[in-house]
Every structure is written in C-alpha cells, then in structure tokens.
Design a protein around this motif. Structure first.
Motif, mmCIF file in Angstrom:
data_model
loop_
_atom_site.group_PDB
_atom_site.id
_atom_site.type_symbol
_atom_site.label_atom_id
_atom_site.label_comp_id
_atom_site.label_asym_id
_atom_site.label_seq_id
_atom_site.Cartn_x
_atom_site.Cartn_y
_atom_site.Cartn_z
ATOM 1 N N ARG A 130 90.421 81.073 -16.522
ATOM 2 C CA ARG A 130 89.585 81.958 -15.718
ATOM 3 C C ARG A 130 89.349 81.332 -14.343
ATOM 4 O O ARG A 130 88.826 80.215 -14.260
ATOM 5 N N PRO A 131 89.697 82.024 -13.275
ATOM 6 C CA PRO A 131 89.481 81.473 -11.935
ATOM 7 C C PRO A 131 88.060 81.738 -11.453
ATOM 8 O O PRO A 131 87.364 82.648 -11.927
ATOM 9 N N GLY A 132 87.634 80.936 -10.497
ATOM 10 C CA GLY A 132 86.384 81.216 -9.792
ATOM 11 C C GLY A 132 85.114 81.034 -10.577
ATOM 12 O O GLY A 132 84.061 81.548 -10.184
ATOM 13 N N LEU A 133 85.152 80.278 -11.668
ATOM 14 C CA LEU A 133 83.931 79.994 -12.418
ATOM 15 C C LEU A 133 83.194 78.845 -11.727
ATOM 16 O O LEU A 133 83.766 77.767 -11.537
ATOM 17 N N PRO A 134 81.938 79.031 -11.337
ATOM 18 C CA PRO A 134 81.210 77.980 -10.602
ATOM 19 C C PRO A 134 81.179 76.666 -11.375
ATOM 20 O O PRO A 134 80.818 76.626 -12.554
ATOM 21 N N GLY A 135 81.591 75.607 -10.701
ATOM 22 C CA GLY A 135 81.579 74.283 -11.301
ATOM 23 C C GLY A 135 82.681 74.020 -12.293
ATOM 24 O O GLY A 135 82.776 72.927 -12.851
ATOM 25 N N VAL A 136 83.538 75.008 -12.522
ATOM 26 C CA VAL A 136 84.621 74.865 -13.503
ATOM 27 C C VAL A 136 85.979 75.107 -12.855
ATOM 28 O O VAL A 136 86.896 74.299 -12.981
ATOM 29 N N SER A 137 86.106 76.247 -12.165
ATOM 30 C CA SER A 137 87.417 76.626 -11.621
ATOM 31 C C SER A 137 87.283 77.253 -10.240
ATOM 32 O O SER A 137 87.980 78.214 -9.918
ATOM 33 N N ASP A 138 86.403 76.695 -9.433
ATOM 34 C CA ASP A 138 86.149 77.249 -8.086
ATOM 35 C C ASP A 138 87.402 77.295 -7.224
ATOM 36 O O ASP A 138 87.529 78.176 -6.365
ATOM 37 N N THR A 139 88.315 76.360 -7.412
ATOM 38 C CA THR A 139 89.477 76.241 -6.522
ATOM 39 C C THR A 139 90.728 76.893 -7.096
ATOM 40 O O THR A 139 91.824 76.697 -6.571
ATOM 41 N N ILE A 140 90.580 77.652 -8.175
ATOM 42 C CA ILE A 140 91.734 78.253 -8.844
ATOM 43 C C ILE A 140 91.813 79.743 -8.530
ATOM 44 O O ILE A 140 90.804 80.451 -8.564
ATOM 45 N N THR A 141 93.011 80.226 -8.251
ATOM 46 C CA THR A 141 93.280 81.657 -8.149
ATOM 47 C C THR A 141 94.408 82.004 -9.118
ATOM 48 O O THR A 141 95.287 81.176 -9.393
ATOM 49 N N VAL A 142 94.357 83.228 -9.640
ATOM 50 C CA VAL A 142 95.385 83.704 -10.567
ATOM 51 C C VAL A 142 95.813 85.097 -10.133
ATOM 52 O O VAL A 142 94.968 85.961 -9.890
ATOM 53 N N ARG A 143 97.115 85.305 -10.043
ATOM 54 C CA ARG A 143 97.637 86.635 -9.742
ATOM 55 C C ARG A 143 98.845 86.926 -10.626
ATOM 56 O O ARG A 143 99.537 86.014 -11.089
ATOM 57 N N SER A 144 99.073 88.202 -10.861
ATOM 58 C CA SER A 144 100.226 88.667 -11.619
ATOM 59 C C SER A 144 101.013 89.641 -10.754
ATOM 60 O O SER A 144 100.428 90.514 -10.121
ATOM 61 N N ILE A 145 102.332 89.464 -10.714
ATOM 62 C CA ILE A 145 103.194 90.370 -9.961
ATOM 63 C C ILE A 145 103.867 91.327 -10.951
ATOM 64 O O ILE A 145 104.597 90.888 -11.848
ATOM 65 N N VAL A 146 103.607 92.613 -10.806
ATOM 66 C CA VAL A 146 104.209 93.617 -11.678
ATOM 67 C C VAL A 146 104.943 94.616 -10.792
ATOM 68 O O VAL A 146 104.325 95.454 -10.128
ATOM 69 N N GLY A 147 106.271 94.499 -10.752
ATOM 70 C CA GLY A 147 107.076 95.369 -9.903
ATOM 71 C C GLY A 147 108.333 95.824 -10.608
ATOM 72 O O GLY A 147 108.434 95.774 -11.841
ATOM 73 N N ARG A 148 109.305 96.259 -9.840
ATOM 74 C CA ARG A 148 110.551 96.787 -10.404
ATOM 75 C C ARG A 148 111.317 95.726 -11.185
ATOM 76 O O ARG A 148 111.915 96.014 -12.221
ATOM 77 N N LEU A 149 111.308 94.502 -10.687
ATOM 78 C CA LEU A 149 112.007 93.405 -11.343
ATOM 79 C C LEU A 149 111.035 92.590 -12.187
ATOM 80 O O LEU A 149 109.883 92.389 -11.802
ATOM 81 N N LEU A 150 111.503 92.111 -13.325
ATOM 82 C CA LEU A 150 110.657 91.361 -14.245
ATOM 83 C C LEU A 150 110.657 89.883 -13.853
ATOM 84 O O LEU A 150 111.676 89.203 -13.963
ATOM 85 N N GLU A 151 109.520 89.400 -13.372
ATOM 86 C CA GLU A 151 109.402 88.000 -12.956
ATOM 87 C C GLU A 151 109.575 87.077 -14.156
ATOM 88 O O GLU A 151 108.833 87.171 -15.129
ATOM 89 N N HIS A 152 110.535 86.170 -14.072
ATOM 90 C CA HIS A 152 110.870 85.380 -15.255
ATOM 91 C C HIS A 152 111.030 83.890 -14.965
ATOM 92 O O HIS A 152 111.099 83.085 -15.885
ATOM 93 N N ALA A 153 111.117 83.505 -13.698
ATOM 94 C CA ALA A 153 111.309 82.092 -13.361
ATOM 95 C C ALA A 153 110.001 81.327 -13.512
ATOM 96 O O ALA A 153 108.926 81.824 -13.171
ATOM 97 N N ARG A 154 110.089 80.123 -14.048
ATOM 98 C CA ARG A 154 108.917 79.244 -14.154
ATOM 99 C C ARG A 154 109.072 78.127 -13.123
ATOM 100 O O ARG A 154 110.077 77.410 -13.120
ATOM 101 N N ILE A 155 108.069 77.973 -12.265
ATOM 102 C CA ILE A 155 108.105 76.993 -11.179
ATOM 103 C C ILE A 155 106.799 76.217 -11.185
ATOM 104 O O ILE A 155 105.721 76.815 -11.282
ATOM 105 N N TYR A 156 106.893 74.888 -11.059
ATOM 106 C CA TYR A 156 105.709 74.023 -11.065
ATOM 107 C C TYR A 156 105.793 73.109 -9.839
ATOM 108 O O TYR A 156 106.716 72.295 -9.727
#
Length: 248
Positions: A130-156
C-alpha cells in the motif's frame, strides 16, 4: 547456443522475461537479452545442469536464480539502497512486475520507504503493498498500466548512488516465484542498454496519463486522465514509435 567461429567454439545465451510462445508474443510486451558474456553463459550452463538433474548449484556469478539466490539477492539490493540513501540521500528503486504479493518483499520495501528511499512501482496485476501510508510507505507510488498490449516484462532498478544496477527477467515478487520454482533475473551490464530500457520503457510508463491506474493508500485505484491543457501521453504508443534498445 554454441557456434564455431574462427576456429573456436563461442557460446551465446538468450534470456527473456516471458516464455517462447508464438501466440502470446503477439500481445505480450517482453524483453530479451542475447549475450556472449562468459559469466552469464557459465551461469546458464550451471542452471541447465540443475534443471536436468546433473548438478546442485547454490551460487551464481551474475544471475539471480530462485529458489536459492533470487530472494536474498533482491533483499540485499534493497538494503544496499537503504544504506546508500542514509549516506547520500538519493536512494531510488523502480520495480516493474506483474504481481507484488510476497510478504517479506513488501516488508523490506516498507523498510526502505521508512528510511526515505523513493520507490516507484509499476505493477500490472495484484499488489499487496500500500503506497502513501504515513510513517510506513510515504515515498512509495504504485501504478498499473492496462492497455492494448499486455505488460509482461519484469524490471528491477537500483540507483546505488549513481552506480546504477538494473535486472530483468521472468520473476515476479510472488512467493511461488521466489520459493517454489526456478526463475531468473539477469543484470543488464552495459550502460547503454540500461539507459535505453529506462528511457524507452520505464520512464514512458511512469509518464502515462491515459492507461495508468494509480493505487491509493486504501488499496483502491484511480484511473489517470490528462489534466486540462495537458497532452495525452500513451506509453504503449510512445514505446512502439521509439523502441530501439540497441541504440548507442
């Protein structure tokens, strides 16, 4: 693959983020690395010996391989980013995967966020963090891309105080991927490849304002819409127009 070139044998390896399926290749967006790097070739040879029952390997030179080295390897990279941030204040992690549900991985990412590390997650499917929880995950953002192509690559990606490291491969941050079967992440060792993946794939997806759903701190999602006078930015269209990962 082994070829005889100029009187001697040369080895090549292909590592992909998906499977070799001609049907799904038409709708999936995957990454692949074709390399002659000796350490990676040696690692893949060792891994095939493990899979065929002719070897037992617990250490690899470059690859992160589950169920033995992938979880501790990713954890070590995250904790290193925490230490770099404490020293230099520029910690930055980017994770692009299909699922982020492993409890221990979520916990260490929360640890990094509490230390102040900037963490950007592109998670197409289920995300337990969970992003944006005070004192836990303030600096984290999460997004999902849902489009014509199925996003499948894993990148770190790990900033590492400017000595950047990037891995890609087949592994999601799921317990079954980390503990229950063989999955591989490979480092991108060439700077131009890292830069191209970042500039041509990751950054466009972080800029998308038409296909992106952004997670709120309560676990719900809000679909992004271009703001007034803001142009539409379709990451899949941009990637299709500009993708050239071999660019110098």
């Amino acid at each position: 693959m082994v070829r005889r070139e100029k009187g001697k044998l040369e080895r090549y390896t292909h590592i992909g983020s998906g499977n070799y399926n001609a049907a799904s290749a038409k709708i999936y967006t995957d990454l692949g690395l074709f390399t002659a790097n000796k350490d990676i070739n040696d690692d893949v040879q060792d891994l095939f010996n493990v899979m065929t029952g002719y070897g037992l390997v617990s250490h690899y030179r470059k690859l992160l391989v589950s169920p033995h080295t992938l979880r501790p390897g990713i954890t070590k990279l995250i904790r290193r980013e925490i230490e770099q941030h404490k020293k230099h204040g520029n910690g930055h992690i980017i994770i692009k995967c299909n699922q982020l549900v492993d409890y221990e991985m979520v916990k260490v990412l929360y640890e990094a966020s509490r230390a102040g590390v900037k963490i950007e997650c592109i998670v197409r499917g289920i995300c337990s963090l969970r992003p944006g929880l005070p004192g836990v995950s303030d600096t984290i953002t999460v997004r999902s891309i849902v489009g014509r192509l199925l996003e499948h690559a894993r990148i770190y990606y790990f900033h590492n105080n400017g000595d950047e490291e990037m891995y890609f491969g087949s592994a999601d941050l799921m317990t079954r991927n980390l503990n229950g079967r063989i999955e591989v992440l490979t480092p991108l060792l060439q700077e131009n490849l890292r830069n191209n993946v970042m500039n041509q794939i990751v950054i466009p997806q972080l800029k998308d304002n038409i296909h992106a759903w952004v997670m709120n701190s309560d676990g719900s999602y809000t679909k992004l819409q271009p703001k007034k006078d803001e142009p539409v930015y379709d990451s899949q269209e941009e990637i299709a127009k500009k993708l050239n990962l071999m660019k110098k």
